[in-house]
Design a protein around this motif. Structure first.
Motif, PDB file in Angstrom:
ATOM      1  N   MET A  20       2.353 -50.835 -57.611  1.00 31.01           N
ATOM      2  CA  MET A  20       1.185 -50.334 -58.342  1.00 31.01           C
ATOM      3  C   MET A  20       0.077 -49.962 -57.366  1.00 31.01           C
ATOM      4  N   SER A  21      -0.130 -50.799 -56.365  1.00 30.49           N
ATOM      5  CA  SER A  21      -1.156 -50.497 -55.366  1.00 30.49           C
ATOM      6  C   SER A  21      -0.770 -49.275 -54.542  1.00 30.49           C
ATOM      7  N   VAL A  22       0.524 -49.122 -54.243  1.00 29.34           N
ATOM      8  CA  VAL A  22       0.986 -47.938 -53.509  1.00 29.34           C
ATOM      9  C   VAL A  22       0.669 -46.667 -54.309  1.00 29.34           C
ATOM     10  N   GLN A  23       0.941 -46.689 -55.621  1.00 25.57           N
ATOM     11  CA  GLN A  23       0.651 -45.510 -56.451  1.00 25.57           C
ATOM     12  C   GLN A  23      -0.836 -45.168 -56.450  1.00 25.57           C
ATOM     13  N   LEU A  24      -1.663 -46.194 -56.570  1.00 30.97           N
ATOM     14  CA  LEU A  24      -3.108 -45.952 -56.601  1.00 30.97           C
ATOM     15  C   LEU A  24      -3.619 -45.479 -55.258  1.00 30.97           C
ATOM     16  N   MET A  25      -3.062 -46.022 -54.188  1.00 29.68           N
ATOM     17  CA  MET A  25      -3.490 -45.597 -52.857  1.00 29.68           C
ATOM     18  C   MET A  25      -3.108 -44.138 -52.609  1.00 29.68           C
ATOM     19  N   GLU A  26      -1.895 -43.781 -52.983  1.00 29.51           N
ATOM     20  CA  GLU A  26      -1.462 -42.394 -52.829  1.00 29.51           C
ATOM     21  C   GLU A  26      -2.346 -41.448 -53.653  1.00 29.51           C
ATOM     22  N   TYR A  27      -2.820 -41.948 -54.789  1.00 31.91           N
ATOM     23  CA  TYR A  27      -3.715 -41.135 -55.617  1.00 31.91           C
ATOM     24  C   TYR A  27      -5.059 -40.924 -54.912  1.00 31.91           C
ATOM     25  N   VAL A  28      -5.554 -41.964 -54.230  1.00 29.77           N
ATOM     26  CA  VAL A  28      -6.796 -41.816 -53.457  1.00 29.77           C
ATOM     27  C   VAL A  28      -6.627 -40.732 -52.412  1.00 29.77           C
ATOM     28  N   TRP A  29      -5.491 -40.772 -51.680  1.00 25.98           N
ATOM     29  CA  TRP A  29      -5.274 -39.762 -50.641  1.00 25.98           C
ATOM     30  C   TRP A  29      -5.128 -38.369 -51.259  1.00 25.98           C
ATOM     31  N   GLY A  71      -0.277 -45.931 -46.164  1.00 29.36           N
ATOM     32  CA  GLY A  71      -1.540 -45.550 -45.526  1.00 29.36           C
ATOM     33  C   GLY A  71      -2.683 -46.520 -45.691  1.00 29.36           C
ATOM     34  N   ALA A  72      -2.416 -47.784 -46.057  1.00 26.10           N
ATOM     35  CA  ALA A  72      -3.501 -48.762 -46.187  1.00 26.10           C
ATOM     36  C   ALA A  72      -4.230 -48.920 -44.859  1.00 26.10           C
ATOM     37  N   ASP A  73      -5.530 -49.018 -44.934  1.00 21.92           N
ATOM     38  CA  ASP A  73      -6.327 -49.214 -43.720  1.00 21.92           C
ATOM     39  C   ASP A  73      -6.430 -50.680 -43.336  1.00 21.92           C
ATOM     40  N   ALA A  74      -6.247 -51.567 -44.287  1.00 20.35           N
ATOM     41  CA  ALA A  74      -6.259 -53.005 -43.999  1.00 20.35           C
ATOM     42  C   ALA A  74      -5.591 -53.726 -45.155  1.00 20.35           C
ATOM     43  N   LEU A  75      -4.996 -54.867 -44.826  1.00 26.99           N
ATOM     44  CA  LEU A  75      -4.440 -55.751 -45.852  1.00 26.99           C
ATOM     45  C   LEU A  75      -5.318 -56.982 -45.912  1.00 26.99           C
ATOM     46  N   THR A  76      -5.870 -57.245 -47.089  1.00 22.07           N
ATOM     47  CA  THR A  76      -6.750 -58.407 -47.204  1.00 22.07           C
ATOM     48  C   THR A  76      -6.031 -59.537 -47.928  1.00 22.07           C
ATOM     49  N   LEU A  77      -6.236 -60.756 -47.410  1.00 19.94           N
ATOM     50  CA  LEU A  77      -5.530 -61.929 -47.920  1.00 19.94           C
ATOM     51  C   LEU A  77      -6.547 -62.971 -48.368  1.00 19.94           C
ATOM     52  N   ALA A  78      -6.450 -63.372 -49.642  1.00 20.43           N
ATOM     53  CA  ALA A  78      -7.384 -64.351 -50.194  1.00 20.43           C
ATOM     54  C   ALA A  78      -7.127 -65.743 -49.614  1.00 20.43           C
TER      55      ALA A  78
END
Length: 623
Positions: A602-611, A359-366
């Motif tokens: 790790m980012s997937v887990q945190l994102m799911e927690y936001v939702w 469910g990411a709204d955007a992928l940011t690339l440095a």
């Protein structure tokens, strides 16, 4: 007794002098020094250059004071010597010009074509300080030269007119398109300066005789004042570590009469020209009698207007609302995933797909973060957009590209339909994996924001129209991990004034700082995406805290991570991240997750927690 300067150019074409800076370079003086300081340290050298031009036929001598203002001299620690350098410059030029020659005080652009952070008030002070000294030494007139935009030269001209009614020559540095950086046609710029009291309006630098000829031709039908032209000696070439100019003195002689026929009443040379070029101009114009300038009716002044792109000419763009609109409605998550340091993109694309499904709204690339060479974020952003259907948000650093490369890069983004970008300064190159490479820094982060937003107006960095408008949504970086948060917020306000549409912060590891940040930025009217980066291990925590600029961990977080490695370290990192999200989601709708070491799970887990805590239900299409 010689006539005053206005009478002189009514009856003849005055021969100007040639370059000082590039001529001194040819004589062996290195770049990187203040040539204006030579007025004090080597006055005989400057006097000799002036005399060579006088001997070649120059009647109008410029003082060696082009960059002798507070701002430019401060780069050499000479800001306290503005008065001394300018006074010496006039006296040296006056002695060389003799009784029959004219001396004009040379004043150059301070912004020099950049959207710098110098305020209008500072510009006024710097111009007034320099002009007051030049005028006190008895110059015959003022030459405002190498200005790129109407705003700055108009301001400088107004400062002159507050101090004197002496003649003022105003010169733009333009390409042959004859348009200023701030979007005025040369005809409109001409009318504005005429109304402000300019006596002569013309061109110098940036291009050779052909380009300046074409710029001068655009003034046909509006020119009722004398013109001045000081072309470069063609385009500079860089050969064996030296700059060389190819336009010959004979060529300058051939162009002199055509310039005069178009209304030029002062003709000299700029970068790359020498006394030999001036001698050819003087010879060609010997005995030339100019025709009177025509009367011209005043006309309405309009800035350039760019049309919206025609249907069918626009790149493929997401139908989703922008992140700025989305974050006003609900919690919105941007996830950062670093481009690989090698040529294998398999894991990167797998991670991007997993983040999309979560469910990411955007992928940011440095953009080569920490000055470490990585794969082009433009290429990967396009692949993420085309193959996965996830919006890319691309960082663009001031470090790696000059103005040419930056605009080219942005035009490429627009063609690909990539419209969300984050403007950053970029870590210095010498601290990365290629320490021998150079940091460019043509622009500050403030300037790059302004210039990207200028593309949204359909205006190139050069001032040239782009036929259609870009649609960039520009973010600004912000580091709240500082001792004086109020000062950091004041700096952020300047980025917002420059045109930033949203803010992305460095990672925060202190819940109390998140609350203070909300309070300190409550008055800002653009969204803030609060940075959360889960820690991968105890060593990772210590490295970030002690070695990475802009990141600061609390003692409590470091204690909890101490000694943890592998899965245990990542589990604790996610747990700490969730605790931070408990606070962050109460105060900010925008969440910016940074993925450590490609551990996208790790980012997937945190994102799911936001939702989970925000109550958002994802469509089954995401799983």
């Amino acid at each position: 007794m010689k006539p005053d300067l206005r009478q002189a150019w009514e009856n003849q074409v005055l021969i100007g002098d040639g370059a000082i800076g590039t001529y001194l370079y040819q004589l062996g003086f290195p770049v990187g020094i203040s040539y204006e300081e030579l007025n004090l340290t080597s006055p005989e050298v400057i006097g000799n250059v002036h005399r060579q031009y006088v001997d070649a036929g120059a009647q109008l001598i410029e003082t060696n004071t082009f960059s002798a203002n507070y701002d430019k001299l401060s780069k050499y620690g000479l800001e306290s010597k503005v008065g001394e350098i300018n006074r010496a410059g006039v006296r040296i030029a006056r002695e060389a010009a003799g009784r029959d020659g004219y001396v004009v005080g040379a004043v150059g652009s301070i912004r020099a074509g950049r959207r710098s952070n110098i305020s209008t008030g500072e510009l006024k002070r710097y111009f007034e300080e320099q002009l007051s000294v030049l005028l006190s030494e008895g110059v015959d007139g003022i030459l405002l030269e190498t200005f790129y935009d109407v705003e700055e030269i108009q301001l400088a001209l107004q400062q002159v007119r507050k101090l004197t009614d002496l003649p003022v020559i105003c010169q733009f540095a333009v390409e042959n398109i004859a348009r200023t950086l701030d979007g005025f046609s040369m005809q409109d710029a001409y009318r504005i300066l005429s109304q402000e009291g300019a006596d002569v309006i013309g061109f110098n630098c940036r291009t050779g005789p052909n380009g300046i000829m074409r710029a001068l031709e655009t003034l046909s039908g509006v020119m009722n004042l004398p013109a001045s032209v000081y072309p470069n000696a063609g385009i500079a070439d860089y050969v064996d570590g030296e700059f060389r100019y190819g336009a010959s003195p004979e060529y300058f002689g051939q162009m002199a009469v055509p310039f005069a026929d178009l209304g030029a009443r002062i003709i000299g040379g700029c970068c790359g020209t020498t006394p030999a070029h001036i001698a050819e101009i003087a010879s060609a114009l010997s005995g030339y009698v100019p025709s009177p300038l025509p009367e011209v009716e005043p006309a309405e002044i309009n800035r350039i207007v760019i049309q919206e792109p025609a249907e069918g000419n626009q790149p493929e763009r997401s139908s989703e609302p922008s992140l700025v609109d989305l974050v006003k409605e609900r919690h919105t998550v941007i996830v950062e995933l670093d481009p690989p340091r090698d040529l294998d993109i398999t894991k990167f694309m797998k991670g991007a797909e997993a983040l999309k499904n979560a469910g990411a709204d955007a992928l940011t690339l440095a953009d080569n973060s920490l000055a470490v060479t990585r794969m082009s974020n433009m290429a990967l952003g396009h692949l993420v957009q085309a193959r996965i259907g996830l919006r890319p948000l691309i960082h663009i650093a001031c470090r790696d590209r000059n103005l040419i490369g930056t605009q080219s890069h942005m035009m490429g983004f627009d063609a690909l339909g990539i419209d969300h970008v984050l403007a950053v300064t970029g870590d210095p190159a010498r601290f990365g994996d290629l320490p021998g490479s150079s940091s460019v820094y043509d622009m500050t982060s403030f300037e790059i924001i302004r210039m990207i937003k200028q593309l949204n107006e359909g205006i190139a960095f050069s001032g040239k129209p782009l036929k259609q408008k870009a649609k960039f949504v520009v973010g600004a970086a912000f580091n709240p991990n500082v001792r004086h948060l109020d000062k950091a917020v004041a700096r952020l306000e300047k980025k917002i004034a420059s045109g930033a549409d949203y803010v992305m912060t460095q990672p925060v590891y202190d819940p109390e700082l998140i609350v203070r940040l909300r309070e300190a930025t409550a008055h800002l009217d653009i969204p803030i995406f609060i940075g959360i980066m889960p820690l991968a291990s105890g060593r990772n925590a210590e490295y970030l805290h002690n070695e990475v600029p802009g990141i600061q961990l609390s003692d409590e977080v470091r204690s909890r991570m101490a000694g943890l490695e592998g899965e245990a370290g990542r589990a604790m990192g996610v747990q700490i991240g969730k605790e931070l999200l408990d606070v962050a989601t109460k105060h900010f709708n925008g969440i910016y997750l940074m993925t450590p070491f490609m551990f996208y799970e790790m980012s997937v887990q945190l994102m799911e927690y936001v939702w989970e805590i925000s109550g958002r239900r994802l469509s089954p299409l995401f799983h």
